[in-house]
Design an enzyme around this catalytic site. Structure first.
Site, PDB file in Angstrom:
ATOM      1  N   ASP A  23       0.862  -1.179   0.000  1.00 23.54           N
ATOM      2  CA  ASP A  23       0.000   0.000   0.000  1.00 23.54           C
ATOM      3  C   ASP A  23       0.901   1.232   0.000  1.00 23.54           C
ATOM      4  OD1 ASP A  23      -1.707   2.118   0.557  1.00 23.54           O
ATOM      5  OD2 ASP A  23      -2.951   0.971   1.939  1.00 23.54           O
ATOM      6  N   TYR A  40      -5.650  10.883  -4.008  1.00 26.69           N
ATOM      7  CA  TYR A  40      -6.076  12.177  -3.457  1.00 26.69           C
ATOM      8  C   TYR A  40      -5.149  12.735  -2.385  1.00 26.69           C
ATOM      9  CZ  TYR A  40      -8.344   9.041  -0.034  1.00 26.69           C
ATOM     10  OH  TYR A  40      -8.604   8.060   0.891  1.00 26.69           O
ATOM     11  N   ARG A  92      -1.539  15.400  13.581  1.00 29.40           N
ATOM     12  CA  ARG A  92      -0.656  15.004  12.493  1.00 29.40           C
ATOM     13  C   ARG A  92      -0.449  16.169  11.542  1.00 29.40           C
ATOM     14  NH1 ARG A  92      -2.227  10.024   8.562  1.00 29.40           N
ATOM     15  NH2 ARG A  92      -3.905  11.497   8.120  1.00 29.40           N
TER      16      ARG A  92
END
Length: 406
Positions: free
Chosen positions: A195, A220, A365
């Site tokens: 991934d 995205y 984050r």
């Protein structure tokens, strides 16, 4: 140590990627540090999308499937993505979502390894990857085994059909040695599926050179394709004639417009396609991928690493927060800052024009995509974070948790 404005200005002046920021439309007065979740708008995208709507669709109508190349967009766009992940052009197709592509490729891997009954994952990887594998495991009658990172290699045995890993971890930003982990899997006869959601467009990836079997990636995030943009899938050449996913569709057929009664897979990665491609979303992703024209991904990775280091060092000096120290060596383009009231603090920070995201219970984050982030942005963001913490404004009622987590 808190970086100084002079230091940051000098770094911006010497930045070989500084010109890339002009390829995006960024709102004034905003420091955007969430491109690792949703990339900003490419400046060329509105006009390109308007042309697709008014010209290709409005005037061309159904003729545009051929005249405007709509029918081949999954393949041509995949070929444009391929250099960003170190793949030959025909090995990548743009299609569907990360979740669907994971299902398709993992099911193909199980079919290629009959008799093996285990899918192996890292226990803390992004949850949706595990959700997809749990569903597939129920259908296929196999076992999903999830172990800590340190135990992955020892967990590889003769029963493992597939090793599924995220290249860059979505929280810790740790980066696997892709070549080494794939070699370890191949040594016991297992296949590998990677991934790349937090890698493609941010880190150097060499799928072909590292001997990867399968990979998926997100459109995205760092590829700037817009909210819910199509994903992409990679199929190594050695599997072009044998890999067959459990989910197949007419666009993956060798001759889709023959309308044959039975499925016959197309050659190469094109067999991974399913339904009719979403053309407007594909055009948006095409504009996002175009922002990487002439960009050296090694330079982008190095810049993001430097941005993360500067921000982490500065944040570590602020009261009331702890910093998850970036991993030694390679790491992803984001960093985690922790505070007991992370959601309130992030909401207050966003109100000051610095946008990151938070994950319960206490993680904030901050992402540092190299194409859009200036070194000066680090100083502005740290100053805003310090002001929020020093003032205690995060305790105000207006910053009380409401709605979904950003």
């Amino acid at each position: 140590m808190m970086p100084t404005p002079t230091q940051l200005a000098a770094l911006d002046a010497a930045d070989p990627l500084a010109h890339a920021r002009a390829r995006f439309r960024l709102p004034p007065g905003v420091i955007y540090l969430d491109g690792n979740s949703l990339g900003p708008l490419p400046a060329a995208l509105p006009e390109r999308l308007a042309q697709t709507v008014a010209g290709e669709w409005g005037d061309g109508l159904i003729r545009s499937w051929n005249d405007a190349g709509w029918i081949d967009l999954p393949v041509t766009l995949g070929a444009a993505i391929a250099p960003l992940v170190g793949a030959e052009p025909a090995a990548v197709v743009a299609c569907d979502s990360v979740s669907l592509n994971l299902f398709k490729l993992a099911s193909a891997a199980l079919a290629l390894r009959p008799g093996r009954r285990t899918i192996l994952m890292e226990a803390s990887d992004f949850p949706t990857d595990a959700y997809v594998m749990q569903g597939l495991a129920r259908l296929a009658g196999v076992t999903l085994k999830r172990v800590p990172r340190a135990e992955l290699v020892t967990a590889l045995d003769a029963d493992v059909a597939l090793l599924l890993l995220s290249h860059a971890h979505y929280v810790t930003a740790e980066v696997h040695d892709m070549a080494a982990m794939s070699a370890a899997a191949h040594a016991v006869g297992a296949l590998t599926l990677w991934d790349l959601s937090h890698s493609a467009g941010a880190l150097v990836v060499q799928l072909d050179a590292d001997g990867i079997d399968f990979a998926v990636g997100c459109g995205y995030k760092f590829l700037n394709g817009g909210p819910g943009a199509p994903a992409f899938a990679y199929l190594a050449r050695r599997h072009w004639e044998t890999a067959l996913p459990a989910l197949t569709g007419w666009m993956g057929h060798a001759a889709p417009f023959d309308f044959a009664a039975d499925f016959a897979p197309a050659a190469g990665a094109r067999r991974l396609l399913t339904g009719t491609p979403p053309i407007l979303a594909m055009r948006a992703l095409e504009a996002g991928v175009a922002t990487f024209a002439d960009i050296d991904i090694a330079q982008a990775e190095a810049k993001s690493r430097q941005l993360v280091a500067l921000f982490a060092a500065g944040a570590a000096t602020l009261p009331g927060v702890t910093v998850d120290a970036p991993p030694q060596g390679r790491h992803g383009a984001h960093v985690i800052i922790r505070h007991p009231e992370a959601r309130r603090v992030m909401t207050a920070l966003i109100a000051r024009g610095v946008i990151g995201d938070m994950r319960p219970p206490d993680a904030m984050r901050f992402g540092f995509p190299a194409l859009t982030t200036r070194f000066a942005d680090v100083g502005t963001a740290l100053a805003a974070l310090q002001a929020v913490l020093d003032s205690g404004e995060w305790q105000e009622e207006r910053f009380a948790p409401r709605g979904m987590v950003s």
